[in-house]
Scaffold this motif. Structure first.
Motif, short mmCIF file in Angstrom:
data_model
loop_
_atom_site.label_atom_id
_atom_site.label_comp_id
_atom_site.label_asym_id
_atom_site.label_seq_id
_atom_site.Cartn_x
_atom_site.Cartn_y
_atom_site.Cartn_z
N TYR A 197 59.71 -17.48 85.07
CA TYR A 197 58.94 -18.34 84.18
C TYR A 197 57.52 -17.82 84.01
O TYR A 197 57.01 -17.74 82.90
N VAL A 198 56.90 -17.45 85.10
CA VAL A 198 55.54 -16.93 85.04
C VAL A 198 55.51 -15.61 84.26
O VAL A 198 54.63 -15.39 83.43
N GLY A 199 56.49 -14.75 84.50
CA GLY A 199 56.55 -13.50 83.77
C GLY A 199 56.73 -13.70 82.28
O GLY A 199 56.07 -13.04 81.47
N LEU A 200 57.61 -14.62 81.89
CA LEU A 200 57.83 -14.87 80.47
C LEU A 200 56.62 -15.56 79.82
O LEU A 200 56.30 -15.28 78.66
N ILE A 201 55.95 -16.42 80.56
CA ILE A 201 54.71 -17.02 80.03
C ILE A 201 53.67 -15.94 79.81
O ILE A 201 52.97 -15.91 78.79
N ALA A 202 53.57 -15.01 80.75
CA ALA A 202 52.63 -13.89 80.60
C ALA A 202 53.01 -13.02 79.41
O ALA A 202 52.13 -12.60 78.65
N ASP A 203 54.30 -12.77 79.22
CA ASP A 203 54.74 -11.97 78.07
C ASP A 203 54.42 -12.67 76.75
O ASP A 203 53.97 -12.04 75.80
N PHE A 204 54.66 -13.98 76.70
CA PHE A 204 54.38 -14.75 75.48
C PHE A 204 52.89 -14.77 75.20
O PHE A 204 52.45 -14.59 74.05
N ARG A 261 49.11 -1.19 65.32
CA ARG A 261 48.14 -1.57 66.34
C ARG A 261 48.64 -2.74 67.19
O ARG A 261 48.37 -2.80 68.39
N MET A 262 49.34 -3.68 66.57
CA MET A 262 49.86 -4.81 67.33
C MET A 262 50.88 -4.36 68.37
O MET A 262 50.81 -4.75 69.53
N VAL A 263 51.85 -3.55 67.96
CA VAL A 263 52.86 -3.12 68.92
C VAL A 263 52.27 -2.20 69.98
O VAL A 263 52.70 -2.22 71.13
N SER A 264 51.27 -1.41 69.60
CA SER A 264 50.60 -0.57 70.60
C SER A 264 49.90 -1.43 71.64
O SER A 264 49.96 -1.14 72.84
N THR A 265 49.23 -2.47 71.18
CA THR A 265 48.54 -3.37 72.10
C THR A 265 49.53 -4.09 72.99
O THR A 265 49.33 -4.23 74.20
N MET A 266 50.63 -4.56 72.41
CA MET A 266 51.67 -5.23 73.21
C MET A 266 52.27 -4.28 74.23
O MET A 266 52.50 -4.65 75.38
N GLN A 267 52.56 -3.07 73.80
CA GLN A 267 53.18 -2.09 74.69
C GLN A 267 52.29 -1.78 75.88
O GLN A 267 52.76 -1.65 77.00
N GLY A 268 50.99 -1.70 75.62
CA GLY A 268 50.07 -1.34 76.69
C GLY A 268 49.61 -2.49 77.56
O GLY A 268 49.06 -2.27 78.63
N SER A 269 49.83 -3.72 77.12
CA SER A 269 49.27 -4.84 77.88
C SER A 269 50.32 -5.80 78.42
O SER A 269 49.98 -6.87 78.90
N SER A 270 51.58 -5.43 78.35
CA SER A 270 52.62 -6.30 78.91
C SER A 270 53.53 -5.47 79.81
O SER A 270 53.43 -4.26 79.88
#
Length: 175
Positions: free
Chosen positions: A152-159, A119-128
């Motif tokens: 920087y903004v993209g990596l902050i969003a990914d984190f 579920r975690m990887v599915s959520t990450m895959q769908g929301s980043s």
């Protein structure tokens, strides 16, 4: 025999566009060819950026740098209650959607799609998003050489997406 509207939707849209263009006295075929030529030129301009990204991702993955980074961050992840198994996906997602999807598929195969990790990887895959792919391809294809704050903004969003995915899944689906 039942005919589904969905099967006819795209041809109807195409017919409508052609018909509307003809009503407005637009040279439809010539306009289409101009657009196709521009699209081809854009594709040619993006090839060097795509090749660069593929080479960089393969070097990062094949060199073992991903495994070393995951091992180094493991103690911190344990303290935060984050499964170490999701880290490779989180690290690859900004680089390559395909590689991240491959990692997600392997994790779901190993732990199951309804597991906490699945579920975690599915959520990450769908929301980043694939930050560096976007920077390399889209910025490169239009000739932007100075990205400024975009990485920087993209990596902050990914984190942020990584942390939010982990904690939201833990809240809704338990530990």
């Amino acid at each position: 025999m039942i005919i589904k509207l969905g099967n006819w939707l795209l041809p109807l849209i195409l017919f409508f566009v052609i018909f509307y263009g003809m009503l407005k006295k637009v040279e439809v075929y010539e306009t289409f060819l101009e657009g196709a030529k521009d699209g081809f030129n854009t594709a040619i301009r993006t090839i060097p950026y795509l090749v660069g990204m593929v080479v960089a991702i393969n070097i990062f993955f094949e060199s073992g740098a991903l495994k070393v980074l995951a091992l180094g961050l493991n103690p911190l992840l344990n303290k935060l209650g984050i499964p170490a198994e999701v880290l490779p996906h989180a690290l690859l997602r900004p680089l390559s959607g395909g590689a991240a999807l491959g990692v997600a598929a392997k994790l779901m195969e190993a732990y199951g799609p309804d597991s906490l990790i699945g579920r975690m990887v599915s959520t990450m895959q769908g929301s980043s998003d694939t930050t560096f792919y976007v920077l390399a391809l889209y910025f490169g294809s239009v000739g932007i050489k100075k990205f400024r704050y975009a990485p920087y903004v993209g990596l902050i969003a990914d984190f942020t997406t990584f942390l939010a995915s982990v904690f939201v899944v833990k809240i809704f689906f338990g530990t």
